[in-house]
Each structure stands twice: as C-alpha cells, then as structure tokens.
Write an enzyme that holds these catalytic residues in place. Structure first.
Site, PDB file in Angstrom:
ATOM      1  N   LYS A   1       0.833  -1.202   0.000  1.00  0.00           N
ATOM      2  CA  LYS A   1       0.000   0.000   0.000  1.00  0.00           C
ATOM      3  C   LYS A   1       0.868   1.251   0.000  1.00  0.00           C
ATOM      4  O   LYS A   1       2.069   1.195  -0.221  1.00  0.00           O
ATOM      5  CB  LYS A   1      -0.955  -0.027   1.192  1.00  0.00           C
ATOM      6  CG  LYS A   1      -1.901  -1.226   1.187  1.00  0.00           C
ATOM      7  CD  LYS A   1      -2.817  -1.274  -0.026  1.00  0.00           C
ATOM      8  CE  LYS A   1      -3.943  -0.282   0.049  1.00  0.00           C
ATOM      9  NZ  LYS A   1      -4.907  -0.428  -1.079  1.00  0.00           N
TER      10      LYS A   1
ATOM     11  N   HIS B   1      -1.834   3.192  -7.284  1.00  0.00           N
ATOM     12  CA  HIS B   1      -3.097   3.893  -7.542  1.00  0.00           C
ATOM     13  C   HIS B   1      -2.824   5.297  -8.082  1.00  0.00           C
ATOM     14  O   HIS B   1      -3.346   6.287  -7.578  1.00  0.00           O
ATOM     15  CB  HIS B   1      -3.944   3.958  -6.269  1.00  0.00           C
ATOM     16  CG  HIS B   1      -4.238   2.602  -5.686  1.00  0.00           C
ATOM     17  ND1 HIS B   1      -4.926   1.628  -6.369  1.00  0.00           N
ATOM     18  CD2 HIS B   1      -3.909   2.054  -4.485  1.00  0.00           C
ATOM     19  CE1 HIS B   1      -5.027   0.542  -5.618  1.00  0.00           C
ATOM     20  NE2 HIS B   1      -4.413   0.761  -4.486  1.00  0.00           N
TER      21      HIS B   1
END
Length: 353
Positions: free
Chosen positions: A77, A95
C-alpha cells in the site's frame, strides 16, 4: 538471475497485515541468489524471525530510505509522505494512473528523485491480464461484510481472522430472513470471490458482467437488497448508481459494498460517496430512510492476511525470479513513464530503469 536486492518494507498503514512475499517464498528467492532485506514490522502476519530463518537480512522499519541505490523496494500500500523525493525502484499498488487523489503528487516524487514505480496493478501479461492479484479475497470479504451487515452481525472495529472463523459467521442461522443479492463484475476475480462468499452464506446472487452493465437495468439493480460492486473499470462508463437513485421511492437496496473503491477517480462507477470507510467504522449510512449502508474498505484482503498473502506471494514469486527478463516488468516501467510524461513538460525527469 542477475543479483537482485529486494527490500521488503514495513507498511505505514496500521491496518495492513499482509505481505507480498511469505517466508516460504522468501526462501526460494534467497536460494535463487537474490539478496533479501526484510524490515521489522509488528503488524505483518508473518514475524520477521521467519524471514531471518530462511536467509533474509533484518532491518529497522522505514530504513528503506537509506537502502543502496539499486535496491528494489517491495510493499503493498501507500508510501509514507517522506521522503519527498523517491530515488529507488518501488513495487507496490500505487493507484496513480486513474487520476486518483494524490496520484500526481506521487508521480512527481518519483520524477524529482529519479526513481520508478512498478505498479502491481499493471503487472500484466501481453493481453492485459493481471499476473498477481488479491481480487478473489477482496471480493470474498466485500460480500462477507455485506452479508454480516445486512443480517445485523457486523461488529466494529474489524479484526483480522482466518477463513474458517469467518465462514462460521457467514452461515445462516435459524431466523435469518432471505434476501436478494447482486454481484456486478461477477466473472472477474473479485466477482468470483464475492459469489463464493454468498454461497457460504446460503445466498444465490444475481450475477451481472459486461453484457448486463452495457445496457444497465437500473430499476433491477435497485430492486436487490444487497449489491457488491466488483467492476474494475479501465475506461469511463456511465455510473451504476447516481445520487437521485438513492432517493428513488422504489429502491429496495439496503446494503452496498464497493470492492473496487475507485472513489475520486473519473472511472468510479459509484459516485455516490466521497471517501472510503475504515476498519474502526466499516459502515457509513448514505440514506436514513429507507436506510442504505455503504461498505467501502480499500484493503479488504488484509482481514484474511495469511490466506491472501500466501496466494499473492505464490503468483508474484516467479515474476520476481525473472525480474531482469520477464517483459511484464518492462511493461510496468513503460506505463510509469507514460504517466509521468502526461504530467506535462514541467514535471519531466529522467527515470532510472
């Protein structure tokens, strides 16, 4: 393989319990000739001692910032905000390519530091199929939490568990009312995972995929009690739910679980909420009457950290063993360079490959 120095970092997010490489696969990396450094991490599901036992070097949490320049930093992450300039090659879910909030800032950090992002979401074969993914477990947990919420058995804060224990909570009890469920994106990894969880819960869901979403029957969508969105959009499509749909007097929908969590992106197919939910407050009420509850957690597989890590690591290991030669990594790097170029000429920089 040419010697690869891989640095498994501690995850900054406190609820992230997974790891992209489990100790058994770390042994394979070391035996292949790779150097492996593993940061201490009290929350990682596998203790650091298990990595040390298979030949990894142990380092303090967060020390990747001073790793040798050729080190490849591996995580899952988001990175911490510091340092502002990223000089290494990083493998994680960035992302950063769908105009998500903070995406441009992350790319600028790489541009200014000369590092590179090898985004796990774009680690794909030559037909665009992802080679390592958590999708099955994301879908499974997205549906599982929706079932528990709809049956009044979801408790907060959420805590990591194992599949057997989770399944015990999913099985229907005497007195549980029947309900209808819809899985959108039912043929993908996440969709198949959601269908499996509904099956454990004794629910036979309606399954939609491209054919049904191309000409969306919104009234039918609103006519289900529970909906799980497992669609990973790659180009803009009309939204599945709009604000005015939530106020439709015919709406039967009561529980909405968004596995994809593209909030803030122009590719978001559920633009009816503006922030994800968290482990300590997994449910947000979007409408009071009739009620509509949202679950939108962007690291769902971390609730089954051992199972999801083992599956992901099994898929990632052969790609790491071929780090210098597998064309999937070159495609990752090309996609990163394209994204940096799209920032504009003022943001350009030379990127180390």
């Amino acid at each position: 393989m040419t010697e690869l120095h891989l640095w498994l970092r501690h995850e900054a997010r406190s609820t992230e319990r997974r790891t992209p490489i489990v100790p058994d696969d770390a042994r394979r990396l070391v035996e292949s000739g790779a150097r492996l450094t593993v940061e201490e991490s009290p929350q990682r599901i596998f203790p650091v001692a298990e990595y040390e036992a298979v030949g990894a070097r142990v380092a303090p949490a967060g020390s990747w910032t001073s790793a040798p320049p050729d080190t490849v930093v591996l995580g899952l992450k988001e990175l911490p905000e510091d340092p502002g300039e990223l000089t290494h090659r990083h493998i994680f879910f960035g992302h950063a390519y769908k105009e998500q909030p903070g995406a441009a800032d992350l790319l600028r950090r790489f541009s200014s530091g000369g590092g590179a992002l090898l985004d796990l979401e774009y680690l794909a074969d030559d037909e665009g199929r992802r080679l390592a993914a958590f999708g099955h477990w994301a879908g499974y947990l997205g549906a599982a939490l929706a079932v528990l919420q709809h049956r009044g058995r979801l408790t907060a804060p959420l805590r990591p568990t194992d599949k057997d224990a989770l399944d015990d909570t999913l099985r229907p009890l005497p007195g549980d009312e029947d309900f209808t469920a819809l899985v959108v994106g039912a043929l993908g990894r996440s969709g198949r995972g959601a269908r499996a969880a509904f099956g454990t819960a004794g629910v036979d869901p309606t399954c939609w995929d491209l054919a049904q979403t191309r000409d969306l029957d919104r009234a039918s969508l609103l006519g289900h009690d529970v909906m799980v969105n497992a669609v990973l959009a790659t180009s803009p499509v009309p939204p599945f739910l709009r604000e005015r749909d939530l106020d439709d007097p015919a709406r039967r929908l009561r529980t909405l679980s968004d596995v994809t969590c593209d909030v803030g992106s122009p590719l978001n197919v559920l633009p009816v909420y503006d922030r994800t939910t968290e482990w300590n407050e997994p449910v947000r009420r979007l409408r009071k009457e009739p009620p509509l509850d949202l679950i939108a957690i962007d690291n769902l597989p971390s609730l089954l950290p051992r199972e999801s890590s083992a599956d992901f690591s099994r898929a990632l290991l052969p790609l790491l063993l071929e780090f210098d030669v597998n064309p999937a990594w070159a495609r990752c790097l090309a996609r990163f360079r394209q994204a940096c170029a799209e920032l504009g000429p003022d943001e350009g920089a030379e990127h180390r490959g």
